[in-house]
Scaffold this motif. Sequence first.
Motif, PDB file in Angstrom:
ATOM      1  N   MET A   1       0.849  -1.200   0.000  1.00  0.00           N
ATOM      2  CA  MET A   1       0.000   0.000   0.000  1.00  0.00           C
ATOM      3  C   MET A   1       0.883   1.248   0.000  1.00  0.00           C
ATOM      4  O   MET A   1       1.822   1.352   0.782  1.00  0.00           O
ATOM      5  N   GLU A   2       0.577   2.192  -0.888  1.00  0.00           N
ATOM      6  CA  GLU A   2       1.331   3.433  -0.938  1.00  0.00           C
ATOM      7  C   GLU A   2       1.042   4.259   0.314  1.00  0.00           C
ATOM      8  O   GLU A   2      -0.079   4.292   0.820  1.00  0.00           O
ATOM      9  N   LEU A   3       2.070   4.945   0.810  1.00  0.00           N
ATOM     10  CA  LEU A   3       1.994   5.634   2.088  1.00  0.00           C
ATOM     11  C   LEU A   3       0.924   6.722   2.126  1.00  0.00           C
ATOM     12  O   LEU A   3       0.308   6.978   3.180  1.00  0.00           O
ATOM     13  N   TRP A   4       0.660   7.377   0.979  1.00  0.00           N
ATOM     14  CA  TRP A   4      -0.308   8.471   0.974  1.00  0.00           C
ATOM     15  C   TRP A   4      -1.725   7.988   1.297  1.00  0.00           C
ATOM     16  O   TRP A   4      -2.560   8.774   1.746  1.00  0.00           O
ATOM     17  N   ILE A   5      -1.994   6.701   1.107  1.00  0.00           N
ATOM     18  CA  ILE A   5      -3.345   6.172   1.333  1.00  0.00           C
ATOM     19  C   ILE A   5      -3.713   6.170   2.821  1.00  0.00           C
ATOM     20  O   ILE A   5      -4.729   6.760   3.214  1.00  0.00           O
TER      21      ILE A   5
ATOM     22  N   MET B   1      -1.038  15.352  -0.165  1.00  0.00           N
ATOM     23  CA  MET B   1      -1.090  16.112  -1.417  1.00  0.00           C
ATOM     24  C   MET B   1       0.294  16.474  -1.932  1.00  0.00           C
ATOM     25  O   MET B   1       0.466  16.782  -3.112  1.00  0.00           O
ATOM     26  N   ALA B   2       1.302  16.432  -1.053  1.00  0.00           N
ATOM     27  CA  ALA B   2       2.676  16.609  -1.517  1.00  0.00           C
ATOM     28  C   ALA B   2       3.191  15.329  -2.168  1.00  0.00           C
ATOM     29  O   ALA B   2       4.121  15.359  -2.974  1.00  0.00           O
ATOM     30  N   MET B   3       2.553  14.190  -1.829  1.00  0.00           N
ATOM     31  CA  MET B   3       2.961  12.905  -2.381  1.00  0.00           C
ATOM     32  C   MET B   3       2.182  12.518  -3.636  1.00  0.00           C
ATOM     33  O   MET B   3       2.703  11.819  -4.512  1.00  0.00           O
ATOM     34  N   GLN B   4       0.923  12.964  -3.702  1.00  0.00           N
ATOM     35  CA  GLN B   4       0.027  12.470  -4.748  1.00  0.00           C
ATOM     36  C   GLN B   4      -0.834  13.595  -5.294  1.00  0.00           C
ATOM     37  O   GLN B   4      -1.047  14.618  -4.635  1.00  0.00           O
TER      38      GLN B   4
ATOM     39  N   TYR C   1      -6.676  12.517  -6.605  1.00  0.00           N
ATOM     40  CA  TYR C   1      -6.690  11.195  -5.984  1.00  0.00           C
ATOM     41  C   TYR C   1      -6.842  11.297  -4.475  1.00  0.00           C
ATOM     42  O   TYR C   1      -7.558  10.511  -3.845  1.00  0.00           O
ATOM     43  N   VAL C   2      -6.159  12.269  -3.884  1.00  0.00           N
ATOM     44  CA  VAL C   2      -6.252  12.457  -2.431  1.00  0.00           C
ATOM     45  C   VAL C   2      -7.674  12.837  -2.033  1.00  0.00           C
ATOM     46  O   VAL C   2      -8.241  12.285  -1.091  1.00  0.00           O
TER      47      VAL C   2
END
Length: 300
Positions: free
Chosen positions: A1-5, A244-247, A251-252
């Motif tokens: 799982m990607e960390l932004w999730i 939001m800095a990651m993705q 999507y966020v």
Amino acid sequence: MELWIPITIAAAFFQNLRFVLQKILKGQLSTLGATWSRFLYAAPLAVLFLIGMITIGGYAMPGLNGRFFAFALTGGLAQIVATSLVVYLFGLRNFAVGITLKKTETVQAAIIGAVVLGDRVGTAGIFAIIVSLVGVILLSGPSERPGLRHMFSRSALVGLAAGAIFGVSGIGYRGAALALDGGDSFIRAAVTLAFVTTAQTIGMFFWMQWREPGQARKVLSVWPKASLVGLTGMLGSLGWFTAMAMQNVAYVKALGQIELVFSIAASYLFFGERISRNEWFGMALILSAILILIGLKAPG
């Protein structure tokens, strides 16, 4: 799982908890006062968190520039306006309905993108927009008498406006974080959060002194509750800014719709509010439209 999730899910949880506390405070403070409490008590925490990252965590301070300030101030102003609208909306409709109307931002972004940027919506996107429109109609009027004539009711317009302005705020914060010179997503988010909340606290203080003299003292007098608003607000914003800095913001914001689940639980557990059959159906339609758009936006 990607960390932004998981970061986004945590941000949605803390944001919903903050709105719960602000709805409670609305009985003691004005709309401006309840909004300012969110920034007043968050700013010192955000600044201390940034100092800790630099002095203890060993992070280097990213370089600031004019582009950062422009994006950050735009996002900060938009967040103040949108938060005020949501707090005001809580006095018009129950908690879950208010949050759902605010969450139409995802659908509105698709419409704005198609009109302003020429983004292709497609058949599925048009269907999602129509489904969400029916959902808004069901939520816009009295729960027992929904109808198209209520589409332009005060609660519907306030909720839709809040959603659109929150979308602008998210874009401003992502732009600010990306505009910084150097650093990873965490320090960029921390710098953006510390600057924005401080600017919001100072700006709103002078605005309230002009528009509602004495309201600042009332916010300070209810500090036990108001400080919790600041804490949950800071944790929520830190999560949003980092995600939001990651993705991509789209999507966020799409994943952030999980806040609807939290809002329904809070509406029942904290406020004992009954949700009518029409309101359940309206929220389900809007959530379905959001899920369709998430599918269309998801990377292939």
